[in-house]
Design a protein around this motif. Structure first.
Motif, PDB file in Angstrom:
ATOM      1  N   UNK A   1      43.140  71.493   0.063  1.00  0.00           N
ATOM      2  CA  UNK A   1      43.972  71.873   1.212  1.00  0.00           C
ATOM      3  C   UNK A   1      44.519  70.654   1.958  1.00  0.00           C
ATOM      4  N   UNK A   2      45.037  69.689   1.203  1.00  0.00           N
ATOM      5  CA  UNK A   2      45.632  68.506   1.824  1.00  0.00           C
ATOM      6  C   UNK A   2      47.082  68.304   1.395  1.00  0.00           C
ATOM      7  N   UNK A   3      47.421  68.589   0.142  1.00  0.00           N
ATOM      8  CA  UNK A   3      48.785  68.330  -0.321  1.00  0.00           C
ATOM      9  C   UNK A   3      49.820  69.181   0.407  1.00  0.00           C
ATOM     10  N   UNK A   4      49.445  70.383   0.831  1.00  0.00           N
ATOM     11  CA  UNK A   4      50.376  71.222   1.573  1.00  0.00           C
ATOM     12  C   UNK A   4      50.321  70.962   3.075  1.00  0.00           C
ATOM     13  N   UNK A   5      49.518  69.993   3.476  1.00  0.00           N
ATOM     14  CA  UNK A   5      49.397  69.664   4.901  1.00  0.00           C
ATOM     15  C   UNK A   5      50.165  68.400   5.256  1.00  0.00           C
ATOM     16  N   UNK A   6      50.055  67.379   4.423  1.00  0.00           N
ATOM     17  CA  UNK A   6      50.687  66.099   4.757  1.00  0.00           C
ATOM     18  C   UNK A   6      52.204  66.216   4.715  1.00  0.00           C
ATOM     19  N   UNK A   7      52.910  65.448   5.562  1.00  0.00           N
ATOM     20  CA  UNK A   7      54.376  65.515   5.579  1.00  0.00           C
ATOM     21  C   UNK A   7      55.021  65.120   4.253  1.00  0.00           C
TER      22      UNK A   7
END
Length: 197
Positions: free
Chosen positions: A106-112
């Protein structure tokens, strides 16, 4: 509102919104960590929801952008060698090839800039290492009108709804897909294992 500020505000409520829904998928993803001991980067460790399910034989570095999230992760550290690091997953403060494996839950869809994040992961994972991804992605050409409609608001507050994993992978030729499985929400969430070439 920038990502650091929004996740500082979200930190107290994050677990209630995410933990139960994603727990089984997190456990399945982490079960793919190799048996041979190694150094593992948990990029975007957040409040440490992965920590109870980590095999104890690895050494872990948990990176997150906010102190508020890392502070909540520390009580979850039990029988694992874990070091928290505050930093940006799009500009990792580690040497090339510093890790045997990486976990991106759940990080790739969070970072700009998810392509920057994945490129950095490819840089810091040694050749032959693995990368475990669990996140929500659109499929190439998928209409998803509601997700696209609310994406401008959601990406400012918490997460992106428009990331196409295949596009990220095209920009990171050092990584190859070993498997890509549907995980939740009819395949919107996917569990992916990559190999660093």
């Amino acid at each position: 509102m920038n990502l650091k500020h929004s996740y500082t505000l979200i930190a107290p409520f994050y677990d209630a919104a995410i933990d139960r829904v994603t727990r089984a998928s997190r456990q399945r993803s982490l079960a793919a960590l190799p048996a041979e001991p190694g150094r593992v980067l948990l990029a975007g460790v957040g409040t440490g929801l992965d920590l109870p399910y980590l095999p104890a034989h690895h050494r872990y570095i948990g990176l997150d952008l906010t102190h508020a999230m890392l502070r909540r992760a520390l009580p979850r550290v039990r029988e694992v060698d874990f070091q928290p690091v505050q930093g940006d997953a799009q500009r990792l403060p580690f040497a090339d090839g510093a890790f045997d494996h990486a976990v991106l839950h759940l990080i790739l869809a969070v970072v700009p800039q998810p392509s920057d994040c994945l490129a950095e992961i490819a840089r810091v994972v040694r050749p032959g290492g693995s990368v475990l991804v669990f996140d929500k992605f659109l499929r190439r050409g998928q209409p998803a009108p509601l997700r696209r409609l609310i994406n401008p608001l959601m990406r400012r507050v918490a997460t992106r709804l428009d990331v196409v994993f295949e596009d990220l992978l095209l920009a990171t030729p050092e990584l190859a897909v070993e498997y890509d499985l549907s995980a939740l929400a009819g395949g919107w969430f996917r569990m992916i294992r990559l190999r660093r070439l």
